[in-house]
Structures are given as structure tokens and as C-alpha cells.
Write an enzyme that holds these catalytic residues in place. Sequence first.
Site, PDB file in Angstrom:
ATOM      1  N   SER A  26      36.856  60.302  11.752  1.00  0.00           N
ATOM      2  CA  SER A  26      36.511  59.168  12.605  1.00  0.00           C
ATOM      3  C   SER A  26      35.061  58.751  12.383  1.00  0.00           C
ATOM      4  O   SER A  26      34.770  57.613  12.043  1.00  0.00           O
ATOM      5  CB  SER A  26      36.737  59.528  14.078  1.00  0.00           C
ATOM      6  OG  SER A  26      36.235  58.509  14.904  1.00  0.00           O
ATOM      7  N   SER A  50      41.177  67.823   0.369  1.00  0.00           N
ATOM      8  CA  SER A  50      41.135  67.038   1.591  1.00  0.00           C
ATOM      9  C   SER A  50      42.124  65.876   1.558  1.00  0.00           C
ATOM     10  O   SER A  50      42.218  65.134   0.580  1.00  0.00           O
ATOM     11  CB  SER A  50      39.736  66.485   1.821  1.00  0.00           C
ATOM     12  OG  SER A  50      39.716  65.575   2.902  1.00  0.00           O
ATOM     13  N   GLN A  85      30.280  73.924   9.435  1.00  0.00           N
ATOM     14  CA  GLN A  85      29.032  73.555   8.772  1.00  0.00           C
ATOM     15  C   GLN A  85      28.318  74.741   8.134  1.00  0.00           C
ATOM     16  O   GLN A  85      27.813  74.640   7.009  1.00  0.00           O
ATOM     17  CB  GLN A  85      28.121  72.837   9.760  1.00  0.00           C
ATOM     18  CG  GLN A  85      28.643  71.466  10.157  1.00  0.00           C
ATOM     19  CD  GLN A  85      27.750  70.725  11.132  1.00  0.00           C
ATOM     20  OE1 GLN A  85      26.617  71.137  11.397  1.00  0.00           O
ATOM     21  NE2 GLN A  85      28.254  69.628  11.682  1.00  0.00           N
ATOM     22  N   HIS A 107      25.307  65.538  15.549  1.00  0.00           N
ATOM     23  CA  HIS A 107      25.337  66.421  16.714  1.00  0.00           C
ATOM     24  C   HIS A 107      24.420  67.586  16.394  1.00  0.00           C
ATOM     25  O   HIS A 107      24.371  68.058  15.255  1.00  0.00           O
ATOM     26  CB  HIS A 107      26.767  66.896  16.967  1.00  0.00           C
ATOM     27  CG  HIS A 107      26.942  67.806  18.152  1.00  0.00           C
ATOM     28  ND1 HIS A 107      26.205  67.671  19.310  1.00  0.00           N
ATOM     29  CD2 HIS A 107      27.762  68.868  18.353  1.00  0.00           C
ATOM     30  CE1 HIS A 107      26.583  68.606  20.184  1.00  0.00           C
ATOM     31  NE2 HIS A 107      27.517  69.344  19.617  1.00  0.00           N
ATOM     32  N   GLY A 133      34.326  57.228  16.298  1.00  0.00           N
ATOM     33  CA  GLY A 133      34.057  56.459  15.099  1.00  0.00           C
ATOM     34  C   GLY A 133      34.724  55.102  15.039  1.00  0.00           C
ATOM     35  O   GLY A 133      34.135  54.131  14.548  1.00  0.00           O
TER      36      GLY A 133
END
Length: 348
Positions: A26, A50, A85, A107, A133
Site C-alpha cells: 500500500s 515477491s 527490516q 515509521h 497508501g
Amino acid sequence: MRMFYDADADPAALAGQRIAVLGYGSQGHAHAQNLRDSGAQVVVGLRPESRARAVAAAAGFTVLDPVSAARDADVVMVLIPDHDQAALFQDGLMSVLRPGMLLLFAHGFSIHFGTVRPPADVDVAMVAPKAPGHMVRACYLEGIGCPALVAVHRDVTGTAMARTLAYARGLGSTKAGALLTTFKEETETDLFGEQAVLCGGVSHLVKAAFETLVAAGYQPEVAYFECLHELKLIVDLIYQGGLSLMRYSVSDTAEFGDYAVGPTIIDDHVREQMRQALARIQDGSFAERWIDENRSGRADFLRLRAENSDHQIETVGRALREHMAWIKPLATVPTSPEQQPVGPSGGL
């Protein structure tokens, strides 16, 4: 309060610089498309497996694996889920970050809680749009922009704020306003808002009210309309004009019920639970719990997802919405709780 607008953000700060957007969920798709439409050079970073690769390629983007995308970039925006991450940085992203690069996040979780520790010679900052998004993209296309929070965690080059604001302008956010904050403030308030109101508070309040009516013998379909369906009307009014517009727009009976009964529902016990939830965010124990949950295979998370997807309010709602042709879902919810969709944070 410091709010930045278009006049405060010089696009020239990013002139000639290549931006790697890591993730195309998004947020990722909105960032990549908005920035490209604003004239920026954008490449998308996604893992070879992906599902989003074909989507990004069809949109005309050059798609590379995340490390390759970042290697030749001047600005790297990390738009993958918080819990992924650290592994991405360990798996090669850290090694390609060059001195003077600008590393951006939407974030502050990974930086604030220390799961990611970027090299000391790169700028670290944040641009956090305050909307999903699809709304970031829609607001850009409408020419009105979506508000954002901006923060600079580390400014090695002396250009971090200028480049961050130029990025925010490329998103369209400085049309609506970009509010200056810190990684600490954004992270802790964002998590609290999700838990106490936007996700945890609203969903459990709605379910508890639905269950109360059904247990009292009322039709589940009527309970669904009263406790969930009409919530959009109220939220839209609050969004447009605050609590005052909502109270002005509803009946006097509803307004009186707000004042007289609302405080008995959201009472001192609830406020104390909110304070405790905030304390767990501030001391890092919630972050530690979430990180441990992902390290251990997400068994509790998947169990809770499955339990909640089977709630009566969901089955009743699905049946009713089949007859509401005007409702167009923004995403298809997977039938299996174990399925991992490309989420709002933008999976790789």
C-alpha cells in the site's frame, strides 16, 4: 508545533538523486508512483519471489532485488513491515549503504527500538504519511495531498532536512502539511493510537457492542448495522469537522447519549488500561513481545488472526455486504489466516 508546506520544501534538494523504494504494498506503490509523477528517478526493490514484482513492473518501474536497488541509490525508503527490516539490513542492505546517503523510514519502530542500527555516516530520517497508501495516492491525484509527519534522526551531511522535505513534497504531503516530530514521538504515539483507538480500541468496542445486542436476543444483522455499518457515517463526520460536527449532525437523543452514557463505557478503568498500554510501548516491552513473536514463528499472532476472522460479526457482515453493490473493498481478505498478503507496510 512546526508545520512545513510547499514553500518550505525545495525539490532541488533531490535533483539528480536516485530513489530506491523498498516494498510495493500500500505505502510502497503510493510512494513510488507519487514520486515518479513528481519527476523523481525511482527504482523499486523487491525480493525475486515477491508477488508484487509483476505489479510494479506492469506500472513501468525498474524492479531489482532490494540490495541491488539500494546499491546505486542516493535515497533509500524502507517500506517493508517492521518485523522484516532487521533481517533485510543483515542480509546485505547494510553493506551497500554509502556515506552521505539518505535512509528514510515511514515509521520509527526499527530505529527507536534499536532493531536496525544504520552506519554512522548516513543520514537517517522519516516521512510518515498519515493515511493508508491508497489514500496517499488518491490525495496526490486530486491535488490536495496527504498530511505527513517528518523527523530527522541523524544529519551527517547537513542536507537531511532539506532532502526529507523534498521527498515529502514529492509525495504531495507538503500541500496538506508535514508536521515536525521525532522518531520517539512518532513511534510511541503511532503504536498507542493503533492499540487504543484505531485498531484495538475500535474493533473490540464494536465486537463487544455487537455481542451485547445478540446476547440480548436481537437479530445479528440489526446488531451489525447499528454497531459496525453506521460507524463510517460517524467517523466521516468526525474526520471532516471534529467531534463537534458529529454532535451537531446527529439527533439530540444521540448527542445526549454521547454525553451521558459514553463516560460510563470509557471509564476510569479503561483509562488506566490505556495508561498501562502506553507504558508498555514506552518501556519497549510491547516491541520486545512483537519481535519475539516473529522470531518464534508467529503462533500466537496466527491463532488470534484465525479466531477473530471467525467471529460472528464477520460472517454476518460478509453476507450483508454481498447485497451492497456500492461497497467496493480496497483489498481481498485471504480465506486462510496463514496467508500473508502484501500488507499496508508493503512487503518485499
